[in-house]
Design a protein around this motif. Structure first.
Motif, PDB file in Angstrom:
ATOM      1  N   GLN A 151     -43.826 -28.052  84.209  1.00  0.00           N
ATOM      2  CA  GLN A 151     -44.828 -27.315  83.419  1.00  0.00           C
ATOM      3  C   GLN A 151     -44.566 -25.830  83.542  1.00  0.00           C
ATOM      4  O   GLN A 151     -44.708 -25.291  84.632  1.00  0.00           O
ATOM      5  N   SER A 152     -44.164 -25.067  82.485  1.00  0.00           N
ATOM      6  CA  SER A 152     -43.847 -25.597  81.191  1.00  0.00           C
ATOM      7  C   SER A 152     -42.523 -26.354  81.254  1.00  0.00           C
ATOM      8  O   SER A 152     -41.715 -26.105  82.141  1.00  0.00           O
ATOM      9  N   ALA A 186     -46.532 -20.019  85.319  1.00  0.00           N
ATOM     10  CA  ALA A 186     -47.344 -18.905  84.806  1.00  0.00           C
ATOM     11  C   ALA A 186     -47.312 -18.890  83.276  1.00  0.00           C
ATOM     12  O   ALA A 186     -48.336 -18.606  82.635  1.00  0.00           O
ATOM     13  N   ASN A 187     -46.157 -19.220  82.693  1.00  0.00           N
ATOM     14  CA  ASN A 187     -46.063 -19.269  81.235  1.00  0.00           C
ATOM     15  C   ASN A 187     -46.960 -20.359  80.674  1.00  0.00           C
ATOM     16  O   ASN A 187     -47.545 -20.211  79.596  1.00  0.00           O
ATOM     17  N   LEU A 263     -50.528  -9.512  87.688  1.00  0.00           N
ATOM     18  CA  LEU A 263     -49.136  -9.332  87.270  1.00  0.00           C
ATOM     19  C   LEU A 263     -48.530 -10.631  86.737  1.00  0.00           C
ATOM     20  O   LEU A 263     -47.829 -10.634  85.725  1.00  0.00           O
ATOM     21  N   TRP A 264     -48.800 -11.739  87.423  1.00  0.00           N
ATOM     22  CA  TRP A 264     -48.242 -13.033  87.002  1.00  0.00           C
ATOM     23  C   TRP A 264     -48.627 -13.360  85.562  1.00  0.00           C
ATOM     24  O   TRP A 264     -47.807 -13.809  84.770  1.00  0.00           O
ATOM     25  N   LEU A 265     -49.910 -13.085  85.232  1.00  0.00           N
ATOM     26  CA  LEU A 265     -50.424 -13.448  83.913  1.00  0.00           C
ATOM     27  C   LEU A 265     -49.969 -12.451  82.852  1.00  0.00           C
ATOM     28  O   LEU A 265     -49.592 -12.834  81.741  1.00  0.00           O
ATOM     29  N   ARG A 266     -49.989 -11.176  83.214  1.00  0.00           N
ATOM     30  CA  ARG A 266     -49.526 -10.133  82.293  1.00  0.00           C
ATOM     31  C   ARG A 266     -48.081 -10.400  81.860  1.00  0.00           C
ATOM     32  O   ARG A 266     -47.744 -10.360  80.691  1.00  0.00           O
ATOM     33  N   SER A 267     -47.243 -10.649  82.859  1.00  0.00           N
ATOM     34  CA  SER A 267     -45.819 -10.827  82.582  1.00  0.00           C
ATOM     35  C   SER A 267     -45.574 -12.086  81.752  1.00  0.00           C
ATOM     36  O   SER A 267     -44.796 -12.081  80.799  1.00  0.00           O
ATOM     37  N   ALA A 268     -46.230 -13.176  82.122  1.00  0.00           N
ATOM     38  CA  ALA A 268     -46.022 -14.434  81.404  1.00  0.00           C
ATOM     39  C   ALA A 268     -46.584 -14.362  79.991  1.00  0.00           C
ATOM     40  O   ALA A 268     -45.979 -14.869  79.042  1.00  0.00           O
ATOM     41  N   THR A 269     -47.741 -13.727  79.835  1.00  0.00           N
ATOM     42  CA  THR A 269     -48.340 -13.587  78.505  1.00  0.00           C
ATOM     43  C   THR A 269     -47.396 -12.809  77.596  1.00  0.00           C
ATOM     44  O   THR A 269     -47.190 -13.158  76.429  1.00  0.00           O
ATOM     45  N   HIS A 270     -46.804 -11.778  78.166  1.00  0.00           N
ATOM     46  CA  HIS A 270     -45.880 -10.961  77.371  1.00  0.00           C
ATOM     47  C   HIS A 270     -44.633 -11.771  76.983  1.00  0.00           C
ATOM     48  O   HIS A 270     -44.215 -11.762  75.824  1.00  0.00           O
TER      49      HIS A 270
END
Ligand SMILES: Cc1ncc(COP(=O)(O)O)c(C=O)c1O
Length: 353
Positions: A151-152, A186-187, A263-270
């Motif tokens: 996942q993913s 995180a993605n 940071l984990w979410l910011r980076s993966a969202t981007h």
């Protein structure tokens, strides 16, 4: 660009070959500098690793136990050994990294028997697992003990929490446990818009491999035990599997920088947004077929082989299935909109030639 003779690459050059091609996020490097200096007890008995337990528990609940390791293959091999007995077997998708891309490490290092099943979009379902989850008392068969999902997924698709719950219920009803390879976890969370625990702890996952490197860490992954009663001898298995870092504070400090804030979410969202932009643009180019739902940071596409070859000379990426003309384009935390647009322009040019 600096003229320092020790720099051997162009720090502005980026491609779409792998999220591992990216460097480390500046916030990660800053955390490493902060953790440097002085002496700290080695092999995980340091203050950073102690604090990391709370960081992971904030995401995965009060029973979670984190074991930092060096890499993703190591995390998977340690986790799967801790979940199985010597006569056990692991049911997994045929496309899973443990089956296709770990050089046989689960078999050679972990003495694990894998039972792969074809999963067209990279996702296992109870029906697919059932193809190998049988013969539990048949001494002629390696006993299916673990289901491993990603996942993913390796094909850039994402399980919903309900889909993972269905897999976990099916496995648990048969006395099996569930491992999740979260190299790109995180993605998946960013894509679903839910907390990490919604599709792990709360969906019945027992142990996961938590990915840091593909999301901006310098190196380092972690085995996270969510059901302590499901594993045996984690510390011993990590050590004899050569995944016990002596200077563990530097893995733990990176994870704290990644996970204590956003940071984990910011980076993966981007990264996911860049993949969506890439897929939307590629769909508009005549002759290019985007192959799977683009739910994470990966885009798979089919295009004529010669166009792919020419494009690869301009922007790096890999063929996924060269004979079929299938390619994989990965976005990372540092992929920019300009990178994507330049790539799409090159794609249009090469397809029109
Ligand atoms: C899904 C998945 N799992 C595990 C890994 C293993 O990571 P490592 O290369 O650090 O062993 C990767 C790396 O590409 C991956 O894509």
């Amino acid at each position: 660009m600096t003229t320092d003779a020790r720099r051997h690459h162009d720090p502005a050059a980026r491609g779409f070959a792998s999220d591992n091609y990216a460097g480390a996020h500046p916030e990660i490097l800053a955390a490493l500098a902060l953790a440097n200096g002085g002496h700290q007890t080695s092999y995980g008995a340091d203050d950073y690793t102690a604090h990391l337990q709370d960081v992971f528990r904030a995401h995965f609940g009060p029973r979670a136990e984190v074991y930092p390791v060096f890499n993703g293959t190591g995390a998977n091999v340690v986790a799967l050994q801790a979940l199985s007995e010597r006569w056990g077997a692991v049911v997994t998708a045929a496309s899973a990294h443990i089956h296709t891309d770990e050089g046989g490490a689960p078999e050679r290092v972990g003495s694990l028997k894998l039972l792969p099943v074809p999963a067209p979009d990279g996702k296992l379902t109870p029906e697919l697992i059932a193809r190998e989850a049988w013969g539990f008392d048949d001494e002629h068969r390696a006993k299916p003990q673990v289901v491993s999902i990603t996942q993913s997924t390796e094909l850039g698709t994402v399980y919903t929490p309900e889909e993972i719950r269905a897999v976990a219920d099916f496995a648990h009803e048969r006395g099996m446990t569930v491992h999740l390879d979260g190299s790109r976890i995180a993605n998946a969370a960013a894509s679903l818009g839910v907390p990490l625990r919604a599709f792990t702890t709360d969906a019945g996952v027992d142990v996961l491999s938590f990915g840091g490197t593909k999301n901006g860490m310098l190196f380092g992954e972690a085995v996270v035990v969510l059901t302590p009663g499901a594993v045996r001898a984690m510390p011993h298995i990590r050590k004899y599997s050569m995944q016990l870092a002596s200077k563990m504070r530097f893995v733990s400090a990176q994870f704290e920088a990644l996970l204590a804030g956003d940071l984990w979410l910011r980076s993966a969202t981007h990264a996911n947004a860049m993949a969506r932009r890439l897929a939307e643009g590629a769909r508009r180019v005549p002759g290019v077929e985007v192959l799977y739902p683009v739910q994470g940071n990966a885009v798979f596409a089919r295009l004529p082989h010669d166009a792919g070859e020419r494009l690869r000379k301009r922007h790096r990426f890999y063929f996924w299935d060269e004979a079929a003309g299938e390619v994989r384009w990965m976005c990372a935390f540092d992929t920019t909109e300009e990178d994507v647009d330049a790539f799409l322009a090159a794609l249009s040019e090469e397809m029109a030639r």
